[in-house]
Design a protein around this motif. Structure first.
Motif, PDB file in Angstrom:
ATOM      1  N   TYR A  84      -9.711  -2.612 -22.709  1.00  6.48           N
ATOM      2  CA  TYR A  84      -8.959  -3.449 -23.560  1.00  6.48           C
ATOM      3  C   TYR A  84      -7.201  -3.485 -22.961  1.00  6.48           C
ATOM      4  CZ  TYR A  84     -11.072  -4.902 -27.717  1.00  6.48           C
ATOM      5  OH  TYR A  84     -12.050  -5.141 -28.331  1.00  6.48           O
ATOM      6  N   LEU A  85      -6.749  -2.234 -21.902  1.00  6.47           N
ATOM      7  CA  LEU A  85      -5.642  -2.243 -21.922  1.00  6.47           C
ATOM      8  C   LEU A  85      -6.296  -3.381 -20.177  1.00  6.47           C
ATOM      9  CD1 LEU A  85      -4.392   0.937 -22.352  1.00  6.47           C
ATOM     10  CD2 LEU A  85      -2.929  -0.892 -22.581  1.00  6.47           C
ATOM     11  N   ARG A  86      -7.115  -2.706 -19.548  1.00  6.30           N
ATOM     12  CA  ARG A  86      -7.872  -3.153 -17.981  1.00  6.30           C
ATOM     13  C   ARG A  86      -7.458  -5.022 -18.747  1.00  6.30           C
ATOM     14  NH1 ARG A  86      -9.160   1.249 -14.532  1.00  6.30           N
ATOM     15  NH2 ARG A  86      -9.555   2.712 -15.642  1.00  6.30           N
ATOM     16  N   VAL A  87      -8.257  -5.723 -19.462  1.00 10.30           N
ATOM     17  CA  VAL A  87      -8.642  -6.352 -19.675  1.00 10.30           C
ATOM     18  C   VAL A  87      -7.088  -7.368 -19.030  1.00 10.30           C
ATOM     19  CG1 VAL A  87      -9.548  -8.132 -21.157  1.00 10.30           C
ATOM     20  CG2 VAL A  87     -10.575  -6.697 -20.382  1.00 10.30           C
ATOM     21  N   ASN A  88      -6.135  -6.764 -20.696  1.00  9.67           N
ATOM     22  CA  ASN A  88      -5.094  -7.372 -20.860  1.00  9.67           C
ATOM     23  C   ASN A  88      -4.047  -7.147 -19.126  1.00  9.67           C
ATOM     24  OD1 ASN A  88      -4.233  -8.316 -23.985  1.00  9.67           O
ATOM     25  ND2 ASN A  88      -3.931  -6.154 -24.380  1.00  9.67           N
ATOM     26  N   ALA A  89      -4.288  -6.012 -18.432  1.00 12.70           N
ATOM     27  CA  ALA A  89      -3.626  -6.505 -16.869  1.00 12.70           C
ATOM     28  C   ALA A  89      -3.889  -7.281 -16.542  1.00 12.70           C
ATOM     29  CB  ALA A  89      -4.312  -5.350 -16.612  1.00 12.70           C
ATOM     30  N   ASP A 149      -2.089  10.824 -20.849  1.00 11.09           N
ATOM     31  CA  ASP A 149      -1.430  11.786 -20.175  1.00 11.09           C
ATOM     32  C   ASP A 149      -1.121  10.756 -18.944  1.00 11.09           C
ATOM     33  OD1 ASP A 149      -0.494  13.444 -21.544  1.00 11.09           O
ATOM     34  OD2 ASP A 149      -2.717  14.517 -21.052  1.00 11.09           O
ATOM     35  N   SER A 150      -2.280   9.367 -18.647  1.00 10.59           N
ATOM     36  CA  SER A 150      -1.454   9.250 -16.939  1.00 10.59           C
ATOM     37  C   SER A 150      -0.166   7.909 -16.671  1.00 10.59           C
ATOM     38  CB  SER A 150      -3.022   7.529 -16.682  1.00 10.59           C
ATOM     39  OG  SER A 150      -3.092   6.807 -16.003  1.00 10.59           O
ATOM     40  N   PHE A 151      -0.026   7.946 -16.097  1.00  9.97           N
ATOM     41  CA  PHE A 151       1.658   6.867 -15.396  1.00  9.97           C
ATOM     42  C   PHE A 151       1.116   5.767 -15.041  1.00  9.97           C
ATOM     43  CE2 PHE A 151       3.226  10.989 -16.654  1.00  9.97           C
ATOM     44  CZ  PHE A 151       4.888  10.777 -17.644  1.00  9.97           C
ATOM     45  N   VAL A 152      -0.380   5.909 -14.679  1.00 11.47           N
ATOM     46  CA  VAL A 152      -0.595   4.644 -14.017  1.00 11.47           C
ATOM     47  C   VAL A 152      -1.953   4.237 -14.372  1.00 11.47           C
ATOM     48  CG1 VAL A 152       1.113   5.396 -11.765  1.00 11.47           C
ATOM     49  CG2 VAL A 152      -2.319   5.235 -11.828  1.00 11.47           C
ATOM     50  N   LEU A 153      -1.766   2.926 -14.724  1.00 15.17           N
ATOM     51  CA  LEU A 153      -3.087   1.790 -14.543  1.00 15.17           C
ATOM     52  C   LEU A 153      -3.420   1.261 -13.764  1.00 15.17           C
ATOM     53  CD1 LEU A 153      -5.553   1.596 -16.533  1.00 15.17           C
ATOM     54  CD2 LEU A 153      -4.329  -1.187 -17.563  1.00 15.17           C
ATOM     55  N   MET A 154      -4.543   1.386 -12.942  1.00 15.55           N
ATOM     56  CA  MET A 154      -5.568   1.102 -11.832  1.00 15.55           C
ATOM     57  C   MET A 154      -5.911  -0.178 -12.477  1.00 15.55           C
ATOM     58  SD  MET A 154      -3.737   2.741  -8.775  1.00 15.55           S
ATOM     59  CE  MET A 154      -4.989   2.032  -7.926  1.00 15.55           C
ATOM     60  N   GLY A 155      -6.185  -1.111 -11.459  1.00 16.53           N
ATOM     61  CA  GLY A 155      -6.979  -2.945 -11.950  1.00 16.53           C
ATOM     62  C   GLY A 155      -6.698  -3.488 -10.207  1.00 16.53           C
ATOM     63  N   ASP A 156      -7.515  -4.481 -10.451  1.00 19.09           N
ATOM     64  CA  ASP A 156      -7.793  -5.563  -9.078  1.00 19.09           C
ATOM     65  C   ASP A 156      -6.868  -5.474  -8.813  1.00 19.09           C
ATOM     66  OD1 ASP A 156     -10.959  -4.609  -9.912  1.00 19.09           O
ATOM     67  OD2 ASP A 156     -10.887  -7.072 -10.785  1.00 19.09           O
ATOM     68  N   ASP A 168       1.093  -0.537  -0.002  1.00 21.98           N
ATOM     69  CA  ASP A 168      -0.430   0.431  -0.063  1.00 21.98           C
ATOM     70  C   ASP A 168       0.829   1.338  -0.252  1.00 21.98           C
ATOM     71  OD1 ASP A 168      -2.260  -1.700  -0.113  1.00 21.98           O
ATOM     72  OD2 ASP A 168      -3.044  -1.194   1.944  1.00 21.98           O
ATOM     73  N   MET A 169       1.380   1.439   0.563  1.00 18.64           N
ATOM     74  CA  MET A 169       3.112   2.629   0.702  1.00 18.64           C
ATOM     75  C   MET A 169       3.345   2.458  -0.816  1.00 18.64           C
ATOM     76  SD  MET A 169       6.339   3.137   0.640  1.00 18.64           S
ATOM     77  CE  MET A 169       6.963   2.161   1.769  1.00 18.64           C
ATOM     78  N   VAL A 170       3.832   1.577  -1.197  1.00 20.95           N
ATOM     79  CA  VAL A 170       4.750   1.967  -2.059  1.00 20.95           C
ATOM     80  C   VAL A 170       3.260   1.944  -3.830  1.00 20.95           C
ATOM     81  CG1 VAL A 170       5.603   0.481  -4.825  1.00 20.95           C
ATOM     82  CG2 VAL A 170       5.763  -0.141  -1.793  1.00 20.95           C
ATOM     83  N   VAL A 171       1.888   1.959  -3.394  1.00 26.37           N
ATOM     84  CA  VAL A 171       1.601   2.219  -4.635  1.00 26.37           C
ATOM     85  C   VAL A 171       1.314   3.137  -4.799  1.00 26.37           C
ATOM     86  CG1 VAL A 171      -1.432   2.219  -5.085  1.00 26.37           C
ATOM     87  CG2 VAL A 171       0.018   0.340  -4.655  1.00 26.37           C
ATOM     88  N   GLU A 172       0.848   4.268  -2.848  1.00 25.55           N
ATOM     89  CA  GLU A 172       0.281   5.624  -2.565  1.00 25.55           C
ATOM     90  C   GLU A 172       1.956   6.637  -3.200  1.00 25.55           C
ATOM     91  OE1 GLU A 172      -0.060   8.305   1.401  1.00 25.55           O
ATOM     92  OE2 GLU A 172       0.546   6.717   1.058  1.00 25.55           O
ATOM     93  N   LYS A 173       2.961   5.622  -3.667  1.00 23.92           N
ATOM     94  CA  LYS A 173       3.545   6.888  -3.465  1.00 23.92           C
ATOM     95  C   LYS A 173       4.456   6.133  -5.007  1.00 23.92           C
ATOM     96  CE  LYS A 173       5.598   8.077   0.671  1.00 23.92           C
ATOM     97  NZ  LYS A 173       5.817   9.556   0.943  1.00 23.92           N
ATOM     98  N   ILE A 174       3.338   5.678  -6.006  1.00 23.19           N
ATOM     99  CA  ILE A 174       3.891   5.679  -7.302  1.00 23.19           C
ATOM    100  C   ILE A 174       2.845   6.464  -7.887  1.00 23.19           C
ATOM    101  CG2 ILE A 174       3.604   3.441  -9.280  1.00 23.19           C
ATOM    102  CD1 ILE A 174       5.155   1.882  -7.482  1.00 23.19           C
ATOM    103  N   MET A 175       1.732   6.019  -6.992  1.00 22.56           N
ATOM    104  CA  MET A 175       0.190   6.873  -7.697  1.00 22.56           C
ATOM    105  C   MET A 175       0.220   8.417  -8.017  1.00 22.56           C
ATOM    106  SD  MET A 175      -2.236   5.357  -8.468  1.00 22.56           S
ATOM    107  CE  MET A 175      -3.427   6.346  -8.175  1.00 22.56           C
TER     108      MET A 175
END
Length: 304
Positions: free
Chosen positions: A267-272, A51-58, A17-24
């Motif tokens: 499609y990106l979310r599905v592939n991820a 322009d999004s540097f991250v893609l959130m998924g499950d 969770d800490m890693v995700v928070e910093k990366i976001m």
């Protein structure tokens, strides 16, 4: 995320969770910038979509890293430098020293850089919050160093380690062929492997790994890389628990696609999702097959 055909998996030694928070919020600060005219190498984070540097998924946060390297063939540098060396020696009436020749070569390289073509490489990586992993879509040591170094810049205190199992993967994979000991239902033997006796290696492709000649080879050698097959995908596993040549059936991926949502992000979310689930299944199955993970040792235990 179909671009992930190989992967190196790291266990996080800090909370995901800490890693995700910093990366976001931190990737854009270390965004990729193209090489300048006299710059040989540049690398940094690049947007996943728009322009999004991250893609959130499950249970995952996907990000992307870009590397640009200027390519100047050594033969080209030598050709231009040699002409200048000859001219300098004729002018001075004596041979140049090694240091003087190297200085000329460096000058030639610097002058030719603006004319060099660029080689680009994009690496997908993601944080698997369910398993507590960092998965990097590369097995190249240099590329891995770039990505890990950049993540450390973004995430203060970041720490991770490679998977280490209680039993050596190479020995277990050898037993799967030599002793016909592959006894779990998730995977079957594929048709490729790489074996070594410490002095040389042999790579076999599109062979029946149950053939007696193949089995006999494993009597004096160890398997270093092996193809395994599942219902929906095939992959190679290495002696270092890396995944290579991952191929997921298109039909399996398509089964998750909602035809009513045909945008790029969908499609990106599905592939991820499919890639994460596949790699998670592969690694967790192999961890069990190789006797489980070696738990992290305390510093005083490592010193002993």
């Amino acid at each position: 995320m179909a671009s992930i055909k190989e992967a190196t998996i790291y266990r996080l030694k800090v909370h995901s969770d800490m890693v995700v928070e910093k990366i976001m919020g931190g990737l854009q600060q270390y965004a990729f910038q193209p090489c300048g005219k006299t710059q040989e190498l540049s690398h940094g984070f690049t947007p996943v979509v728009d322009d999004s540097f991250v893609l959130m998924g499950d249970h995952l946060v996907l990000f992307r890293y870009k590397i640009e390297e200027k390519i100047l063939p050594k033969a080209v540098i030598e050709h231009h430098a040699q002409r200048r060396i000859v001219e300098a020696e004729e002018k001075n009436g004596k041979p140049l020293s090694r240091q003087e020749k190297d200085q000329i070569k460096d000058a030639v390289r610097f002058e030719l850089l603006p004319q060099a073509f660029s080689l680009y490489k994009t690496i997908d990586a993601y944080i698997d919050t369910q398993n507590g992993w960092l998965v990097v879509g590369s097995c190249n040591t240099t590329a891995l160093d770039y990505v890990l170094g950049a993540v450390r810049q973004v995430v203060s205190g970041f720490s991770s380690e490679l998977m280490v199992t209680k039993q050596e993967p190479s020995l277990i994979m050898t037993a799967w062929i030599y002793q016909e000991a592959l006894d779990f239902s998730e995977f079957e033997l594929g048709d490729c492997f790489k074996i070594s006796n410490g002095e040389g290696s042999i790579t076999c492709r599109k062979e029946d790994l149950r053939d007696q000649e193949i089995v006999d080879l494993c009597g004096t050698r160890q398997v270093k890389q092996l193809t395994l097959e599942s219902v929906h995908y095939t992959f190679d596993v290495t002696e270092n628990m890396q995944v290579k040549r991952l191929k997921i059936d298109d039909a399996y991926t398509d089964s998750f696609i909602n035809n009513e949502e045909e945008d790029k992000l969908h499609y990106l979310r599905v592939n991820a999702f499919v890639t994460q689930q596949t790699i998670s299944e592969i690694i967790n199955t192999l961890i069990k097959a190789f006797g489980g993970l070696v738990e992290e040792r305390l510093p005083e235990e490592q010193a002993a």
